[in-house]
Enzyme design. Structure first.
Site, PDB file in Angstrom:
ATOM      1  N   GLU A  17       0.849  -1.195   0.000  1.00 49.28           N
ATOM      2  CA  GLU A  17       0.000   0.000   0.000  1.00 49.28           C
ATOM      3  C   GLU A  17       0.880   1.240   0.000  1.00 49.28           C
ATOM      4  OE1 GLU A  17      -3.621   0.694   2.663  1.00 49.28           O
ATOM      5  OE2 GLU A  17      -2.249   2.249   3.360  1.00 49.28           O
ATOM      6  N   ALA A  51      -6.403   9.368   2.887  1.00 50.41           N
ATOM      7  CA  ALA A  51      -6.232   8.845   4.247  1.00 50.41           C
ATOM      8  C   ALA A  51      -5.200   9.671   5.003  1.00 50.41           C
ATOM      9  CB  ALA A  51      -5.781   7.389   4.200  1.00 50.41           C
ATOM     10  N   HIS A 152     -13.682  -2.414  14.814  1.00 50.35           N
ATOM     11  CA  HIS A 152     -13.639  -0.988  14.444  1.00 50.35           C
ATOM     12  C   HIS A 152     -13.962  -0.145  15.685  1.00 50.35           C
ATOM     13  CE1 HIS A 152     -14.876   2.876  12.704  1.00 50.35           C
ATOM     14  NE2 HIS A 152     -14.070   2.550  11.709  1.00 50.35           N
ATOM     15  N   GLN A 179      -7.127  -4.114   8.998  1.00 49.06           N
ATOM     16  CA  GLN A 179      -6.389  -3.065   9.699  1.00 49.06           C
ATOM     17  C   GLN A 179      -5.101  -3.689  10.229  1.00 49.06           C
ATOM     18  OE1 GLN A 179      -5.364  -0.209  10.223  1.00 49.06           O
ATOM     19  NE2 GLN A 179      -7.153   0.816  11.112  1.00 49.06           N
TER      20      GLN A 179
HETATM   21  P1  FAD Z   1     -17.648   0.807   7.341  1.00 49.06           P
HETATM   22  O1  FAD Z   1     -17.611  -0.527   6.724  1.00 49.06           O
HETATM   23  O2  FAD Z   1     -18.784   1.691   6.963  1.00 49.06           O
HETATM   24  O3  FAD Z   1     -17.606   0.605   8.929  1.00 49.06           O
HETATM   25  C1  FAD Z   1     -17.469   1.725   9.806  1.00 49.06           C
HETATM   26  C2  FAD Z   1     -18.235   1.429  11.116  1.00 49.06           C
HETATM   27  O4  FAD Z   1     -19.651   1.381  10.841  1.00 49.06           O
HETATM   28  C3  FAD Z   1     -17.903   0.089  11.756  1.00 49.06           C
HETATM   29  O5  FAD Z   1     -18.012   0.261  13.141  1.00 49.06           O
HETATM   30  C4  FAD Z   1     -18.984  -0.855  11.231  1.00 49.06           C
HETATM   31  O6  FAD Z   1     -19.232  -1.938  12.101  1.00 49.06           O
HETATM   32  C5  FAD Z   1     -20.175   0.098  11.179  1.00 49.06           C
HETATM   33  N1  FAD Z   1     -21.132  -0.247  10.108  1.00 49.06           N
HETATM   34  C6  FAD Z   1     -20.851  -0.741   8.889  1.00 49.06           C
HETATM   35  N2  FAD Z   1     -21.972  -0.883   8.164  1.00 49.06           N
HETATM   36  C7  FAD Z   1     -22.998  -0.459   8.954  1.00 49.06           C
HETATM   37  C8  FAD Z   1     -24.390  -0.348   8.767  1.00 49.06           C
HETATM   38  N3  FAD Z   1     -24.981  -0.738   7.620  1.00 49.06           N
HETATM   39  N4  FAD Z   1     -25.158   0.140   9.795  1.00 49.06           N
HETATM   40  C9  FAD Z   1     -24.583   0.533  10.966  1.00 49.06           C
HETATM   41  N5  FAD Z   1     -23.239   0.436  11.201  1.00 49.06           N
HETATM   42  C10 FAD Z   1     -22.457  -0.043  10.200  1.00 49.06           C
HETATM   43  N6  FAD Z   1      -9.384   5.828   4.912  1.00 49.06           N
HETATM   44  C11 FAD Z   1      -9.277   6.787   3.944  1.00 49.06           C
HETATM   45  O7  FAD Z   1      -9.717   7.916   4.153  1.00 49.06           O
HETATM   46  N7  FAD Z   1      -8.669   6.495   2.742  1.00 49.06           N
HETATM   47  C12 FAD Z   1      -8.151   5.271   2.459  1.00 49.06           C
HETATM   48  O8  FAD Z   1      -7.600   5.063   1.370  1.00 49.06           O
HETATM   49  C13 FAD Z   1      -8.243   4.242   3.473  1.00 49.06           C
HETATM   50  N8  FAD Z   1      -7.781   2.984   3.243  1.00 49.06           N
HETATM   51  C14 FAD Z   1      -7.950   2.005   4.193  1.00 49.06           C
HETATM   52  C15 FAD Z   1      -7.522   0.704   3.922  1.00 49.06           C
HETATM   53  C16 FAD Z   1      -7.677  -0.307   4.876  1.00 49.06           C
HETATM   54  C17 FAD Z   1      -7.208  -1.700   4.569  1.00 49.06           C
HETATM   55  C18 FAD Z   1      -8.256  -0.001   6.141  1.00 49.06           C
HETATM   56  C19 FAD Z   1      -8.407  -1.067   7.180  1.00 49.06           C
HETATM   57  C20 FAD Z   1      -8.708   1.293   6.407  1.00 49.06           C
HETATM   58  C21 FAD Z   1      -8.564   2.304   5.445  1.00 49.06           C
HETATM   59  N9  FAD Z   1      -9.023   3.607   5.677  1.00 49.06           N
HETATM   60  C22 FAD Z   1      -8.891   4.575   4.706  1.00 49.06           C
HETATM   61  C23 FAD Z   1      -9.637   3.962   6.962  1.00 49.06           C
HETATM   62  C24 FAD Z   1     -11.188   3.797   6.944  1.00 49.06           C
HETATM   63  O9  FAD Z   1     -11.760   4.772   6.096  1.00 49.06           O
HETATM   64  C25 FAD Z   1     -11.676   3.956   8.378  1.00 49.06           C
HETATM   65  O10 FAD Z   1     -11.242   2.872   9.164  1.00 49.06           O
HETATM   66  C26 FAD Z   1     -13.168   4.219   8.554  1.00 49.06           C
HETATM   67  O11 FAD Z   1     -13.381   4.640   9.909  1.00 49.06           O
HETATM   68  C27 FAD Z   1     -14.066   3.016   8.331  1.00 49.06           C
HETATM   69  O12 FAD Z   1     -14.093   2.663   7.026  1.00 49.06           O
HETATM   70  P2  FAD Z   1     -14.842   1.305   6.552  1.00 49.06           P
HETATM   71  O13 FAD Z   1     -14.801   1.316   5.082  1.00 49.06           O
HETATM   72  O14 FAD Z   1     -14.329   0.140   7.287  1.00 49.06           O
HETATM   73  O15 FAD Z   1     -16.339   1.660   7.076  1.00 49.06           O
END
Ligand code: FAD
Length: 292
Positions: A17, A51, A152, A179
């Site tokens: 990455e 990010a 998370h 993560q």
């Molecule tokens: P989600 O899948 O939406 O989850 C976020 C929270 O909401 C979790 O607690 C989950 O349990 C909850 N949730 C999920 N779906 C629902 C639902 N339908 N109803 C209610 N609650 C729900 N950030 C950046 O800005 N740019 C990047 O390029 C970037 N790359 C990343 C790459 C990796 C491998 C990882 C692990 C993280 C990355 N992040 C990046 C950080 C990420 O944006 C954050 O961790 C963010 O807080 C959560 O993103 P997510 O896509 O996991 O969210």
């Protein structure tokens, strides 16, 4: 090439990455670092989107460079929570036009401004909304999503986190990347639980080499990861000596990866922090394994 072709073949893979620069003034130095990583020919490279305060405007430019100039399979990250539908659809169209077929679909972190804003006005609330948007687009994307072996930070508990992860995967996600974590047992335990919950897509463990004591503080703030005593001792002993800490951090990350490979994991994603020398040292430590 869809990343599932790489992930699902029977060889070990090590992917990297990278992130775009925070300011346009540092673009050239970041581009050079990314170029050096691309020249290592990792299994694939992923480019983050906004990010950690990084700008999102260079994500696609870097992804195209990696794919077309260095012939390394590429994935572009995309976030949705701070964007309206027209903007996200435009970004998706640009990714498709650029010939990038792999997209990491993320929600993005909640900034203090977003936290204060009226949620009913948000076009996207979770990464699943972006997965659905990508599936509806006129393109055949390979979609990755994020997952959290240590839960998370916003989730009430792991059961709830895994329930939403399953919904995200069922909406069309092809693989999930974790993560960072520093204790492999947490990953093995997480794998057991998600498989039990019926999540069967490939899981790519994300490994972050910590090569400076200050980096550990920042990483912990970001992820809330558990730090094993073994790792704390290493930082205590070598944290004040840059060269020693670099060597120890590379050795720890290498050890984590070898343990993962030895326990049946085929694909590992390296959070390079745009440090070619670290990525290269780890790749070199694994050279005979990666040939298998
Ligand atoms: P989600 O899948 O939406 O989850 C976020 C929270 O909401 C979790 O607690 C989950 O349990 C909850 N949730 C999920 N779906 C629902 C639902 N339908 N109803 C209610 N609650 C729900 N950030 C950046 O800005 N740019 C990047 O390029 C970037 N790359 C990343 C790459 C990796 C491998 C990882 C692990 C993280 C990355 N992040 C990046 C950080 C990420 O944006 C954050 O961790 C963010 O807080 C959560 O993103 P997510 O896509 O996991 O969210």
């Amino acid at each position: 090439m869809k990343l599932t072709e790489i992930i699902n073949n029977n060889h070990f893979s090590l992917s990297c990455e990278v992130f775009p620069p925070k300011q346009s003034t540092s673009f050239e130095s970041v581009k050079t670092a990314i170029e050096l990583i691309a020249r290592m020919h990792p299994s694939f490279m992923s480019v983050t989107y906004g990010a950690g305060g990084g700008t999102s405007k260079y994500t696609l430019e870097i992804a195209k460079d990696v794919k077309y100039r260095f012939n390394v399979p590429t994935m572009a990250h995309l976030t949705c929570v701070s964007s309206d539908r027209d903007t996200v659809r435009e970004r998706i169209h640009e990714i498709k036009e650029a010939g990038i077929v792999n997209v990491m679909a993320l929600r993005g972190d909640l900034t203090p401004e977003l936290e204060k804003s009226d949620r009913s006005s948000w076009a996207y609330h979770h990464a699943i909304d972006l997965v659905r948007e990508l599936k509806e687009a006129d393109a055949d994307f390979c979609i990755g999503c994020a997952c959290y072996p240590e839960v998370h930070p916003e989730s009430k508990n792991q059961a709830e986190d895994i329930k939403y992860l399953k919904e995200k995967v069922d909406a069309g996600c092809d693989f999930i990347t974790t993560q960072m974590f520093f204790d492999n047992n947490l990953l093995y335990n997480f794998l057991y639980k998600i498989r039990e919950a019926g999540i069967t897509v490939p899981v790519l463990p994300g490994i972050m080499p910590i090569t400076k004591a200050v980096q550990l503080e920042r990483a912990l703030k970001l992820s809330g990861s558990f730090i094993p005593q073994r790792f704390k001792a290493l930082v205590d002993r070598f944290g004040v000596d840059d060269a020693a800490m670099m060597q120890a951090g590379i050795a720890y990350a290498t050890d984590q990866i070898i343990d993962l490979y030895a326990n049946g994991i085929k694909n590992v994603h390296l959070y390079t922090m745009n440090k070619p020398e670290i990525a290269r040292a780890i790749q070199s430590n694994l050279s005979s394994i990666l040939g298998k």
